[in-house]
Design a protein around this motif. Structure first.
Motif, PDB file in Angstrom:
ATOM      1  N   LEU A  69       0.750  -1.918  -0.212  1.00 45.02           N
ATOM      2  CA  LEU A  69       0.123   0.255  -0.196  1.00 45.02           C
ATOM      3  C   LEU A  69       0.643   1.687  -0.020  1.00 45.02           C
ATOM      4  O   LEU A  69       1.555   1.098   0.747  1.00 45.02           O
ATOM      5  CB  LEU A  69      -0.640   0.007   1.349  1.00 45.02           C
ATOM      6  N   VAL A 101       1.054   5.034   0.355  1.00 52.31           N
ATOM      7  CA  VAL A 101       0.436   6.342   0.565  1.00 52.31           C
ATOM      8  C   VAL A 101       0.974   7.387   0.158  1.00 52.31           C
ATOM      9  O   VAL A 101       1.729   7.640   0.713  1.00 52.31           O
ATOM     10  CB  VAL A 101       0.288   6.540   1.679  1.00 52.31           C
ATOM     11  N   PHE A 129      -5.250   8.481   3.464  1.00 55.52           N
ATOM     12  CA  PHE A 129      -5.075   7.415   4.722  1.00 55.52           C
ATOM     13  C   PHE A 129      -4.894   8.178   6.367  1.00 55.52           C
ATOM     14  O   PHE A 129      -5.243   9.701   6.039  1.00 55.52           O
ATOM     15  CB  PHE A 129      -3.181   7.579   5.199  1.00 55.52           C
ATOM     16  N   GLY A 179      -3.213   3.931  10.755  1.00 50.05           N
ATOM     17  CA  GLY A 179      -3.227   2.127  10.331  1.00 50.05           C
ATOM     18  C   GLY A 179      -2.382   1.155  11.493  1.00 50.05           C
ATOM     19  O   GLY A 179      -1.042   2.625  13.066  1.00 50.05           O
ATOM     20  N   ASP A 206       1.093  -2.187  12.750  1.00 58.53           N
ATOM     21  CA  ASP A 206       1.517  -3.077  11.877  1.00 58.53           C
ATOM     22  C   ASP A 206       1.003  -4.531  12.857  1.00 58.53           C
ATOM     23  O   ASP A 206       1.346  -4.034  14.077  1.00 58.53           O
ATOM     24  CB  ASP A 206       2.813  -2.350  11.478  1.00 58.53           C
ATOM     25  N   ILE A 236      -0.218  -5.355   7.331  1.00 61.70           N
ATOM     26  CA  ILE A 236      -0.210  -3.465   7.915  1.00 61.70           C
ATOM     27  C   ILE A 236      -2.009  -3.670   7.773  1.00 61.70           C
ATOM     28  O   ILE A 236      -2.177  -4.049   7.261  1.00 61.70           O
ATOM     29  CB  ILE A 236      -0.072  -2.607   7.194  1.00 61.70           C
ATOM     30  N   ALA A 290      -4.571  -0.929   7.625  1.00 57.88           N
ATOM     31  CA  ALA A 290      -4.931   0.852   7.039  1.00 57.88           C
ATOM     32  C   ALA A 290      -6.597   1.253   7.415  1.00 57.88           C
ATOM     33  O   ALA A 290      -6.636   0.601   6.452  1.00 57.88           O
ATOM     34  CB  ALA A 290      -4.279   1.260   6.558  1.00 57.88           C
ATOM     35  N   ALA A 332      -2.229  -4.913   3.734  1.00 64.00           N
ATOM     36  CA  ALA A 332      -0.832  -4.700   3.196  1.00 64.00           C
ATOM     37  C   ALA A 332       0.092  -5.426   3.508  1.00 64.00           C
ATOM     38  O   ALA A 332       0.081  -5.542   4.164  1.00 64.00           O
ATOM     39  CB  ALA A 332      -1.245  -3.193   2.358  1.00 64.00           C
ATOM     40  N   LEU A 353       3.813  -1.345   3.467  1.00 67.55           N
ATOM     41  CA  LEU A 353       3.784   0.161   3.549  1.00 67.55           C
ATOM     42  C   LEU A 353       4.729   1.259   3.184  1.00 67.55           C
ATOM     43  O   LEU A 353       5.505   1.426   4.227  1.00 67.55           O
ATOM     44  CB  LEU A 353       2.679   1.131   4.970  1.00 67.55           C
ATOM     45  N   VAL A 373       1.322   9.006   8.152  1.00 65.84           N
ATOM     46  CA  VAL A 373       2.323   7.958   7.667  1.00 65.84           C
ATOM     47  C   VAL A 373       3.663   7.993   9.067  1.00 65.84           C
ATOM     48  O   VAL A 373       2.914   7.265  10.176  1.00 65.84           O
ATOM     49  CB  VAL A 373       2.463   7.356   6.749  1.00 65.84           C
ATOM     50  N   VAL A 423       6.699  -0.751   7.453  1.00 68.57           N
ATOM     51  CA  VAL A 423       6.307   0.846   6.701  1.00 68.57           C
ATOM     52  C   VAL A 423       7.978   0.657   7.084  1.00 68.57           C
ATOM     53  O   VAL A 423       8.326   1.039   7.798  1.00 68.57           O
ATOM     54  CB  VAL A 423       6.091   1.531   8.177  1.00 68.57           C
TER      55      VAL A 423
END
Ligand SMILES: Cc1cc2nc3c(=O)[nH]c(=O)nc-3n(C[C@H](O)[C@H](O)[C@H](O)COP(=O)(O)OP(=O)(O)OC[C@H]3O[C@@H](n4cnc5c(N)ncnc54)[C@H](O)[C@@H]3O)c2cc1C
Length: 375
Positions: A26, A28, A136, A139, A141, A146, A148, A157, A160, A170, A278
Motif C-alpha cells: 500500500l 500512501v 490515509f 494504521g 502493523d 499492515i 490501514a 497490505a 506500507l 504515516v 513500514v
C-alpha cells in the motif's frame, strides 16, 4: 483512460464492500516518490495500491517541478510536459548579473500536474491500482500485515510505503522520524511567459526578498513561474519579487492562474525512516538536498529502488527492503549541511554581493547547482 476524469477507476470504495487486500504494498501518496515506487513494484508483479487524499492526481502541486538533468534522464517524460533550460542567470543584491551555461547539463521546467498524471498512467499501465479522494487516516502493523484505514475503508497490505510528503501522517502514525527543519516555498504561475527568455533559469540572491535561500523565475510549458523560498522564521517577500519579475519580464498580473506553496524539509534524513513493514520515501523521509532544496530527483530514485527492493524481497527471497536500501540512502554530506547552516544565518547582502562577485564562489555555485552529482 484519464487519471483525473475517470471516477470509476479512482473513486474510493464504499465501506459496504468491506476490507480490501491483502495487497503486497500500500503506497500512501501519489507524488513523485509514491508513483515511482508504484511503477517499479507493479512492474515486478506486486499487487500495488496507491492512495492519495487529493481529488485529482497532481492537483494543486506543492512544487515548482523543476527537474535536474538526472531526474529528466530517469523519467524521460513526453516532450510537451517539459522545457529544457540550459543557462542560469544569477542576479545579486545590487542587480548585477552573472551567467552560467553548461552544454551537457540542464534544468527542465515542467507542466507538473501533467507530469504527475503521466507518471500515474505509467504506474497504472504496469498494473498498479490508484485511488484518489482516499486519505490515509490511521494504521497498525500487526506483524504479518499492515491494516490501514483509507477514508472509511479498511485496507490490508504486506508492506506500507509512506510517500505522503513533508508532514507525513504515516510517519506520525507509526512513530517514525519526523521532519523538523523546513524552508517555506511560495510560487506564482502565469499563463503567458511575457518576455521571459526560455533558455534561462533566473536566480535572485537577495536577503531582502528570500533570506536563507533564493528567488527564481523561468518559462515552463504552460507559461511561466516566479517563486522563492525562505528559512523560518523569515517572511517570504513574494510580492516584492513578483513586482520585480513582472516589470523585468513583462509578465501580466492578469495572467496569474495558480498560487503554490509548501514546506521543503531541509534537515536531512529522518530517523528512523523505516520500521517493521513500514518505509518512508521522498519528503516524508527528509530526502531533500539541504542546500539546493531539490527533492524530486531523490524522490524518484529512492521510490524506484524501494519498489525494486520489495519485488526482490517478496518474489525472489531477497533481504528485507529496509536492509537492502540502506546503502542507497541519500547522503547529503557535511559540506551541504554546513552550507545550509551558513545560509540559515542568513548572510547579509554585502556578503552575498561579495560572493556573487568572487570567481571562486561563482565556480562553487556552478558546481553545486549545475553539474552531475551523486545522490
Ligand atoms: C514550493 C516548492 C517548490 C519546490 N521546487 C522544487 C523543484 O523545482 N525541484 C525539486 O527537485 N524539488 C522541488 N521542491 C521539493 C520537491 O517538490 C519535493 O521534494 C518532492 O515533490 C517530493 O515528492 P514526494 O513524492 O516525496 O512528496 P509530495 O510531492 O509532497 O507528495 C506527497 C503526496 O502525498 C499525499 N498525501 C499527503 N497526506 C496524505 C494522506 N493522509 N493520505 C493520502 N495521501 C496523502 C499528497 O496529497 C501528495 O500527493 C519544491 C518544494 C516546494 C514546497
Amino acid at each position: 483512460m484519464s487519471i483525473d476524469s475517470n471516477t470509476e477507476a479512482f473513486a474510493p470504495v464504499s465501506p459496504a464492500t468491506g476490507a480490501t487486500g491483502p495487497h503486497d504494498v500500500l503506497i500512501v501518496g501519489a507524488g513523485f516518490a509514491g508513483l515511482a515506487a508504484a511503477k517499479a513494484a507493479a512492474s515486478g508483479g506486486l499487487r500495488t495500491l496507491v492512495v492519495d487524499s487529493k481529488p485529482r492526481i497532481g492537483a494543486r502541486p506543492h512544487t515548482s517541478g523543476i527537474l535536474v538533468e538526472e531526474a529528466f534522464q530517469a523519467l524521460r517524460p513526453p516532450d510537451h510536459l517539459v522545457r529544457r533550460v540550459g543557462k542560469v542567470r544569477l542576479t545579486g543584491p545590487d542587480r548585477n548579473i552573472r551567467e552560467f551555461e553548461q552544454t551537457n547539463y540542464g534544468f527542465y521546467t515542467t507542466d507538473v500536474t501533467g507530469l504527475l498524471q503521466w507518471m500515474a498512467r505509467e504506474a497504472q499501465g504496469a498494473g498498479a491500482e490508484i485511488r484518489v479522494n482516499a486519505p490515509f487516516a490511521r494504521g497498525v502493523d500487526n506483524g504479518d500485515l499492515i491494516e490501514a484505514l483509507i477514508g472509511p475503508q479498511l485496507v490490508r497490505a504486506r508492506f506500507l510505503f509512506g510517500a505522503d510528503g513533508a508532514k507525513s501522517p504515516v510517519a506520525r502514525n507509526f512513530k517514525l522520524g519526523l521532519n523538523e527543519k523546513f524552508l517555506l516555498g511560495i510560487e506564482r504561475e502565469y499563463s503567458d511567459p511575457g518576455r521571459l527568455d526560455p533558455d534561462y533559469l533566473h536566480v535572485f540572491l537577495d536577503n531582502r526578498i528570500a533570506p536563507g535561500y533564493i528567488g527564481w523565475a523561468a518559462a515552463h510549458p504552460r507559461g511561466a513561474q516566479v517563486g522563492l523560498a525562505v528559512n523560518a522564521p523569515h517572511r517570504p517577500r513574494i510580492e516584492a519579487l513578483k513586482s520585480e519579475a513582472e516589470a523585468l519580464f513583462r509578465l501580466k498580473p492578469a495572467d496569474e492562474y495558480e498560487r503554490r506553496s509548501g514546506l521543503i524539509p531541509c534537515g536531512g534524513l529522518v530517523h528512523p525512516w523505516a520500521k517493521g513493514r513500514v518505509l518512508l520515501l521522498g519528503d516524508a523521509a527528509g530526502m531533500v538536498s539541504p542546500l539546493t532544496a531539490g527533492g524530486i530527483r531523490t524522490a524518484l530514485d529512492f521510490g524506484r529502488l524501494a519498489g525494486e527492493a520489495l519485488v526482490a524481497h517478496l518474489r525472489h527471497n531477497g533481504p528485507a527492503p529496509a536492509l537492502a536500501l540502506r546503502k542507497a540512502l541519500p547522503r547529503f554530506g557535511v559540506l551541504r549541511h554546513g552550507l545550509r547552516w551558513l545560509a540559515d544565518l542568513p548572510p547579509p547582502n554585502w556578503l552575498l554581493q561579495m560572493a556573487v562577485s568572487s570567481a571562486p564562489a561563482v565556480t562553487a555555485a556552478r558546481r553545486i547547482f549545475f553539474s552531475r552529482r551523486p545522490r
